[in-house]
Scaffold this motif. Structure first.
Motif, PDB file in Angstrom:
ATOM      1  N   GLU A 199      -2.620   4.742   0.110  1.00 24.92           N
ATOM      2  CA  GLU A 199      -3.290   5.223   0.956  1.00 24.92           C
ATOM      3  C   GLU A 199      -3.569   6.492   1.623  1.00 24.92           C
ATOM      4  O   GLU A 199      -4.181   7.451   1.505  1.00 24.92           O
ATOM      5  CB  GLU A 199      -2.988   3.555   1.742  1.00 24.92           C
ATOM      6  CG  GLU A 199      -3.195   2.802   1.748  1.00 24.92           C
ATOM      7  CD  GLU A 199      -2.316   2.082   1.405  1.00 24.92           C
ATOM      8  OE1 GLU A 199      -2.702   0.700   1.297  1.00 24.92           O
ATOM      9  OE2 GLU A 199      -1.280   2.173   1.548  1.00 24.92           O
ATOM     10  N   ALA A 200      -2.484   7.370   0.493  1.00 24.33           N
ATOM     11  CA  ALA A 200      -1.713   8.748   0.979  1.00 24.33           C
ATOM     12  C   ALA A 200      -2.935   9.873   0.216  1.00 24.33           C
ATOM     13  O   ALA A 200      -3.744  10.858   1.262  1.00 24.33           O
ATOM     14  CB  ALA A 200      -0.395   9.221   0.654  1.00 24.33           C
ATOM     15  N   VAL A 245       9.196  -2.367  -2.462  1.00 27.45           N
ATOM     16  CA  VAL A 245       7.690  -1.121  -3.080  1.00 27.45           C
ATOM     17  C   VAL A 245       7.156  -1.650  -3.493  1.00 27.45           C
ATOM     18  O   VAL A 245       6.397  -3.024  -4.484  1.00 27.45           O
ATOM     19  CB  VAL A 245       8.223   0.227  -3.604  1.00 27.45           C
ATOM     20  CG1 VAL A 245       9.343  -1.030  -5.052  1.00 27.45           C
ATOM     21  CG2 VAL A 245       8.224   1.302  -3.917  1.00 27.45           C
ATOM     22  N   ASN A 246       5.056  -1.404  -4.048  1.00 23.57           N
ATOM     23  CA  ASN A 246       4.421  -1.819  -4.980  1.00 23.57           C
ATOM     24  C   ASN A 246       4.199  -2.624  -4.131  1.00 23.57           C
ATOM     25  O   ASN A 246       2.969  -3.330  -5.131  1.00 23.57           O
ATOM     26  CB  ASN A 246       4.550  -1.512  -6.025  1.00 23.57           C
ATOM     27  CG  ASN A 246       4.923  -0.575  -6.795  1.00 23.57           C
ATOM     28  OD1 ASN A 246       4.482   0.519  -6.575  1.00 23.57           O
ATOM     29  ND2 ASN A 246       6.030   0.418  -7.682  1.00 23.57           N
ATOM     30  N   ARG A 247       4.436  -3.600  -3.516  1.00 25.17           N
ATOM     31  CA  ARG A 247       3.379  -4.258  -2.644  1.00 25.17           C
ATOM     32  C   ARG A 247       2.895  -4.416  -1.008  1.00 25.17           C
ATOM     33  O   ARG A 247       3.214  -3.673  -0.395  1.00 25.17           O
ATOM     34  CB  ARG A 247       4.765  -5.604  -2.376  1.00 25.17           C
ATOM     35  CG  ARG A 247       3.807  -6.984  -2.032  1.00 25.17           C
ATOM     36  CD  ARG A 247       5.030  -7.979  -2.248  1.00 25.17           C
ATOM     37  NE  ARG A 247       4.241  -9.380  -1.017  1.00 25.17           N
ATOM     38  CZ  ARG A 247       5.496 -10.441  -1.393  1.00 25.17           C
ATOM     39  NH1 ARG A 247       6.964  -9.872  -2.057  1.00 25.17           N
ATOM     40  NH2 ARG A 247       5.311 -11.351  -0.636  1.00 25.17           N
ATOM     41  N   VAL A 281       4.083   6.324  10.171  1.00 26.58           N
ATOM     42  CA  VAL A 281       5.145   7.058   9.223  1.00 26.58           C
ATOM     43  C   VAL A 281       4.112   7.860   8.263  1.00 26.58           C
ATOM     44  O   VAL A 281       3.401   7.406   8.173  1.00 26.58           O
ATOM     45  CB  VAL A 281       4.687   6.062   8.076  1.00 26.58           C
ATOM     46  CG1 VAL A 281       6.050   6.190   6.945  1.00 26.58           C
ATOM     47  CG2 VAL A 281       6.043   4.323   9.189  1.00 26.58           C
ATOM     48  N   PRO A 282       5.282   9.456   8.198  1.00 31.24           N
ATOM     49  CA  PRO A 282       3.715  10.366   7.983  1.00 31.24           C
ATOM     50  C   PRO A 282       3.810  10.152   6.643  1.00 31.24           C
ATOM     51  O   PRO A 282       2.923  10.751   6.060  1.00 31.24           O
ATOM     52  CB  PRO A 282       4.961  11.988   8.698  1.00 31.24           C
ATOM     53  CG  PRO A 282       5.731  11.561   9.577  1.00 31.24           C
ATOM     54  CD  PRO A 282       5.816  10.289   9.508  1.00 31.24           C
ATOM     55  N   ASP A 283       4.889   9.725   6.100  1.00 30.64           N
ATOM     56  CA  ASP A 283       4.452   9.784   4.536  1.00 30.64           C
ATOM     57  C   ASP A 283       3.497   8.795   3.558  1.00 30.64           C
ATOM     58  O   ASP A 283       3.079   8.626   2.912  1.00 30.64           O
ATOM     59  CB  ASP A 283       6.196   9.736   3.466  1.00 30.64           C
ATOM     60  CG  ASP A 283       7.096  10.340   3.984  1.00 30.64           C
ATOM     61  OD1 ASP A 283       7.761  11.954   3.421  1.00 30.64           O
ATOM     62  OD2 ASP A 283       7.760  10.646   5.611  1.00 30.64           O
ATOM     63  N   TRP A 284       3.604   7.683   4.748  1.00 31.53           N
ATOM     64  CA  TRP A 284       2.067   6.564   4.201  1.00 31.53           C
ATOM     65  C   TRP A 284       0.757   7.453   5.088  1.00 31.53           C
ATOM     66  O   TRP A 284      -0.579   6.581   4.236  1.00 31.53           O
ATOM     67  CB  TRP A 284       2.951   5.294   5.133  1.00 31.53           C
ATOM     68  CG  TRP A 284       4.030   4.546   4.602  1.00 31.53           C
ATOM     69  CD1 TRP A 284       4.359   5.515   3.323  1.00 31.53           C
ATOM     70  CD2 TRP A 284       4.211   3.851   4.782  1.00 31.53           C
ATOM     71  NE1 TRP A 284       4.988   4.823   3.456  1.00 31.53           N
ATOM     72  CE2 TRP A 284       5.730   3.398   3.696  1.00 31.53           C
ATOM     73  CE3 TRP A 284       4.725   2.859   6.116  1.00 31.53           C
ATOM     74  CZ2 TRP A 284       6.239   2.249   4.081  1.00 31.53           C
ATOM     75  CZ3 TRP A 284       4.684   1.692   6.519  1.00 31.53           C
ATOM     76  CH2 TRP A 284       6.286   1.128   5.325  1.00 31.53           C
ATOM     77  N   VAL A 329      -0.744  -1.251   4.760  1.00 31.94           N
ATOM     78  CA  VAL A 329      -0.211  -0.136   3.677  1.00 31.94           C
ATOM     79  C   VAL A 329       0.315  -0.274   2.575  1.00 31.94           C
ATOM     80  O   VAL A 329       1.229  -1.236   2.214  1.00 31.94           O
ATOM     81  CB  VAL A 329       0.522   1.300   4.732  1.00 31.94           C
ATOM     82  CG1 VAL A 329       1.883   0.481   5.043  1.00 31.94           C
ATOM     83  CG2 VAL A 329       0.649   2.316   4.110  1.00 31.94           C
ATOM     84  N   THR A 330       0.372   0.372   1.701  1.00 36.20           N
ATOM     85  CA  THR A 330       0.656  -0.215   0.342  1.00 36.20           C
ATOM     86  C   THR A 330       1.751   1.250  -0.305  1.00 36.20           C
ATOM     87  O   THR A 330       1.550   1.963  -0.649  1.00 36.20           O
ATOM     88  CB  THR A 330       0.000  -0.323  -0.556  1.00 36.20           C
ATOM     89  OG1 THR A 330      -1.200  -1.678  -0.624  1.00 36.20           O
ATOM     90  CG2 THR A 330       0.615  -0.905  -1.894  1.00 36.20           C
ATOM     91  N   PRO A 331       3.501   0.228  -0.064  1.00 43.14           N
ATOM     92  CA  PRO A 331       4.307   1.733  -0.149  1.00 43.14           C
ATOM     93  C   PRO A 331       4.361   1.860  -1.751  1.00 43.14           C
ATOM     94  O   PRO A 331       4.905   0.738  -2.408  1.00 43.14           O
ATOM     95  CB  PRO A 331       5.513   1.186  -0.099  1.00 43.14           C
ATOM     96  CG  PRO A 331       5.021   0.874   1.322  1.00 43.14           C
ATOM     97  CD  PRO A 331       4.197  -0.261   1.037  1.00 43.14           C
TER      98      PRO A 331
END
Length: 263
Positions: free
Chosen positions: A29-30, A146-148, A165-168, A184-186
């Protein structure tokens, strides 16, 4: 004036777009969110340029001559100009609003294979429950694959908190009595900070946690090692929790003044 506005707007846009305002990105999403910010920055730069050029032109064109202490000439409003500078901002705001809605609608589509986690927010700590895996409980560290896609159900136990979470790039408030969630999807493994960004009391600045994004295998291995389950108190809403606490105090004799004094 038009040329000056274009030049100033371009210069501002180029300078401002050089900064990575949110730091590294670590979610699917970033990208769309960062693009939305870039578009907003460019539009804002040109709006600012129009204002600055018009203001500079007016200051130079109609400045008082040295020694002139007379009153300014009486002027009347320009209806046509006022209509124009009202319509243009409305168009810009509606356009950005529609674009934002499209981005939000796209990134909040839920996957059938999403991982669900309960995030319990209370002064001044984060804890996490895994309802799909025996309601396992983790204090201060959120483990996710990850990736889920991840769906975090936010549950505030006392006052309003906010999950960020700033990175997200995703931020959502946790409100007592209101169901809110983070979708969100990391997409990058690593350890990231989770911060409460809603002033929630004297210990607000210490309300932080860690997010560990790991492979599916590592995530499942970690989950199997967990033995603690979510405490019953956290499964209640804030009102239910306070009622339960009051009943406990009554049963233990903690509430004073229950008797009647007769004269």
């Amino acid at each position: 004036m038009v040329l000056a506005t274009i030049v100033l707007g371009v210069i501002q846009s180029v300078i401002l777009l050089q900064f990575n305002w949110f730091g590294d990105d670590a979610s699917v999403e970033a990208g769309p969110i960062d693009t939305l910010l870039d578009v907003t920055v460019v539009i804002s730069s040109f709006v600012f340029a129009i204002v600055c050029v018009a203001l500079g032109y007016a200051l130079i064109k109609w400045r008082a001559k040295p020694g002139d202490e007379s009153d300014g000439l009486p002027i009347h409003g320009n209806t046509k100009l006022e209509i124009i500078w009202t319509i243009i901002p409305v168009i810009i705001v509606l356009g950005l609003g529609g674009y934002s809605w499209a981005v939000l609608n796209d990134i909040e589509k839920k996957d059938d294979n999403a991982v669900r986690v309960n995030a319990y927010a209370q002064q001044f700590a984060w804890t996490f429950g895994y309802p799909e895996d025996g309601n396992k409980w983790s204090e201060g560290i959120l483990h996710v694959p990850v990736n889920r896609q991840l769906i975090v159900d936010l549950q505030a136990q006392d006052v309003i908190h906010s999950f960020w979470v700033p990175d997200w790039r995703i931020k959502m408030d946790a409100v007592p009595g209101l169901a809110t969630e983070v979708i969100v999807t990391p997409d990058k493994e690593g350890t990231y900070p989770l911060i409460c960004v809603e002033l929630c009391g004297v210990g607000h600045t210490t309300m932080r946690a860690l997010v560990v994004v790991q492979s599916q295998e590592e995530y499942e291995a970690w989950l199997k090692k967990q033995t603690t389950e979510v405490p019953e108190d956290l499964l209640l809403t804030g009102d239910q929790y306070r009622e339960a606490q009051a009943k406990k105090e009554e049963q233990s004799g903690g509430i004073e003044g229950s008797g009647v004094i007769e004269e």
